[in-house]
Write a protein that holds these residues in place. Sequence first.
Motif, PDB file in Angstrom:
ATOM      1  N   ILE A  24       1.038  -1.220   0.049  1.00 22.48           N
ATOM      2  CA  ILE A  24      -0.360  -0.022  -0.083  1.00 22.48           C
ATOM      3  C   ILE A  24       0.847   1.183  -0.127  1.00 22.48           C
ATOM      4  O   ILE A  24       1.843   1.248   0.860  1.00 22.48           O
ATOM      5  N   PRO A  25       0.589   2.134  -0.808  1.00 20.97           N
ATOM      6  CA  PRO A  25      -0.480   2.349  -1.771  1.00 20.97           C
ATOM      7  C   PRO A  25       0.065   1.798  -3.212  1.00 20.97           C
ATOM      8  O   PRO A  25       1.008   1.103  -3.315  1.00 20.97           O
ATOM      9  N   TRP A  26      -0.939   1.794  -4.031  1.00 22.13           N
ATOM     10  CA  TRP A  26      -0.851   1.085  -5.358  1.00 22.13           C
ATOM     11  C   TRP A  26       0.358   1.710  -6.079  1.00 22.13           C
ATOM     12  O   TRP A  26       0.979   1.034  -6.886  1.00 22.13           O
ATOM     13  N   GLU A  27       0.621   2.938  -5.907  1.00 21.48           N
ATOM     14  CA  GLU A  27       2.035   3.196  -6.668  1.00 21.48           C
ATOM     15  C   GLU A  27       3.160   2.511  -6.020  1.00 21.48           C
ATOM     16  O   GLU A  27       4.252   2.306  -6.949  1.00 21.48           O
ATOM     17  N   ARG A  28       3.273   2.251  -4.984  1.00 24.29           N
ATOM     18  CA  ARG A  28       4.446   1.449  -4.488  1.00 24.29           C
ATOM     19  C   ARG A  28       4.376  -0.001  -5.039  1.00 24.29           C
ATOM     20  O   ARG A  28       5.397  -0.521  -5.546  1.00 24.29           O
ATOM     21  N   HIS A  50      -3.951  -4.283  -8.873  1.00 23.33           N
ATOM     22  CA  HIS A  50      -4.217  -3.167  -8.126  1.00 23.33           C
ATOM     23  C   HIS A  50      -5.760  -2.695  -8.530  1.00 23.33           C
ATOM     24  O   HIS A  50      -6.306  -3.036  -9.706  1.00 23.33           O
ATOM     25  N   SER A  51      -6.251  -1.603  -7.555  1.00 25.02           N
ATOM     26  CA  SER A  51      -7.552  -1.106  -7.994  1.00 25.02           C
ATOM     27  C   SER A  51      -7.561  -0.312  -9.252  1.00 25.02           C
ATOM     28  O   SER A  51      -8.577   0.095  -9.620  1.00 25.02           O
ATOM     29  N   ARG A  52      -6.581   0.328  -9.739  1.00 27.21           N
ATOM     30  CA  ARG A  52      -6.485   1.008 -10.998  1.00 27.21           C
ATOM     31  C   ARG A  52      -6.861   0.539 -12.295  1.00 27.21           C
ATOM     32  O   ARG A  52      -6.733   1.375 -13.303  1.00 27.21           O
ATOM     33  N   THR A  81       0.739  -7.130  -5.359  1.00 35.11           N
ATOM     34  CA  THR A  81      -0.672  -6.635  -5.326  1.00 35.11           C
ATOM     35  C   THR A  81      -0.942  -5.619  -3.974  1.00 35.11           C
ATOM     36  O   THR A  81       0.009  -5.306  -3.396  1.00 35.11           O
ATOM     37  N   THR A  82      -1.871  -5.092  -4.007  1.00 38.06           N
ATOM     38  CA  THR A  82      -2.433  -3.935  -2.945  1.00 38.06           C
ATOM     39  C   THR A  82      -3.603  -4.894  -2.160  1.00 38.06           C
ATOM     40  O   THR A  82      -3.778  -5.981  -2.344  1.00 38.06           O
ATOM     41  N   GLN A  83      -4.294  -4.014  -1.287  1.00 36.98           N
ATOM     42  CA  GLN A  83      -5.536  -4.529  -0.557  1.00 36.98           C
ATOM     43  C   GLN A  83      -6.704  -5.145  -1.447  1.00 36.98           C
ATOM     44  O   GLN A  83      -7.442  -5.817  -1.166  1.00 36.98           O
TER      45      GLN A  83
END
Length: 95
Positions: A24-28, A50-52, A81-83
């Motif tokens: 987290i965050p998606w940029e990372r 990721h969510s984007r 991945t992210t959350q």
Amino acid sequence: MLRAWQSSSRSNGKVMEKLLFLLIPWERAIEVYKALKNYAELNDKVLLTHSRFVKNHRKEIENEIHKKFGKDSDFKGIFVTTQVAEAGLNISAHW
């Protein structure tokens, strides 16, 4: 980063075949994904979600993740991945 994965890829004498980065965050997550893809031996072994991602593209990626990181898969690689992974991906990862 590759050396860290290689040195941490052994657990209790067993070679870990799948690795999950939950960031987290998606940029990372994108940053880590790009860094891992720079290693030729990992190029086709690293997946990202990721969510984007737009819905249709995300569905394609999720299908690939289920295929490669599902319970009965013998794929060896890294999933970044992210959350978003917590909200509906049924994958197998060992600690």
